[in-house]
Design a protein around this motif. Sequence first.
Motif, short mmCIF file in Angstrom:
data_model
loop_
_atom_site.label_atom_id
_atom_site.label_comp_id
_atom_site.label_asym_id
_atom_site.label_seq_id
_atom_site.Cartn_x
_atom_site.Cartn_y
_atom_site.Cartn_z
N LYS A 1 0.87 -1.07 -0.09
CA LYS A 1 0.01 -0.18 -0.01
C LYS A 1 0.94 1.23 -0.06
O LYS A 1 0.73 2.32 -0.73
N LYS A 2 2.00 1.30 0.84
CA LYS A 2 2.81 2.20 1.02
C LYS A 2 3.38 2.56 -0.50
O LYS A 2 3.75 3.85 -1.12
N ALA A 3 3.79 1.52 -1.42
CA ALA A 3 4.58 1.75 -2.61
C ALA A 3 3.40 2.20 -3.65
O ALA A 3 3.70 3.10 -4.44
N ALA A 4 2.27 1.54 -3.65
CA ALA A 4 1.35 2.09 -4.38
C ALA A 4 0.65 3.60 -4.09
O ALA A 4 0.64 4.23 -5.17
N LYS A 5 0.81 3.94 -3.11
CA LYS A 5 0.66 5.37 -2.72
C LYS A 5 1.58 6.39 -3.12
O LYS A 5 1.42 7.38 -3.82
#
Length: 188
Positions: free
Chosen positions: A178-182
């Motif tokens: 999720k952090k990478a996607a954000k």
Amino acid sequence: MANLQIAQDPAADALLSTDAFALLTGMLLDQQFPMERAFAGPAKIRDRFGTMEPDAIAAADPESFADLCATPPAIHRYGRSMAGRVQALAQVVVDEYGSDTERIWTEASSGADLFDRIRALPGFGDQKAKIFTALLAKQLGVKPTGWTKVVGDYGKAGFRSVADVTDPVSLQKVRDFKKAAKAAAKKG
């Protein structure tokens, strides 16, 4: 039901694993709040209110129910607001499914029907309905025909959402994803 490990707390996970309305409520609470804390919310409600029965929650005095949901540690960062959503969800389960939460998925005729049933619930948008459909399939074995089509990438192997959380390691992998996607979305 399965032996879920989403809340990373034995008592909360035991409730999620044995109470369909608790699991549905955890998914409702999973927004703008750490995932494992959201899924621990139903145990807080049960411990304070005495039950997770949809009938009792729907019939509860809204002000008193909001108070118990907002009492620290609250069920959500917006405890009072979420209390109203939990009661609205309970009312739909009572009115449309005869207080039997599992009927939402056991009576679904297809993946699309299951998605539509979940999407129609208060507080469930497209993404949340896809994720919960994937959670039901991946962790509870609820796999009506066409479920992978309606959930898109959430049906793939990997660590994209709560549907893929089975232990502390997978929880961290979902967080990292999720952090990478954000970060990728921010870059444009």
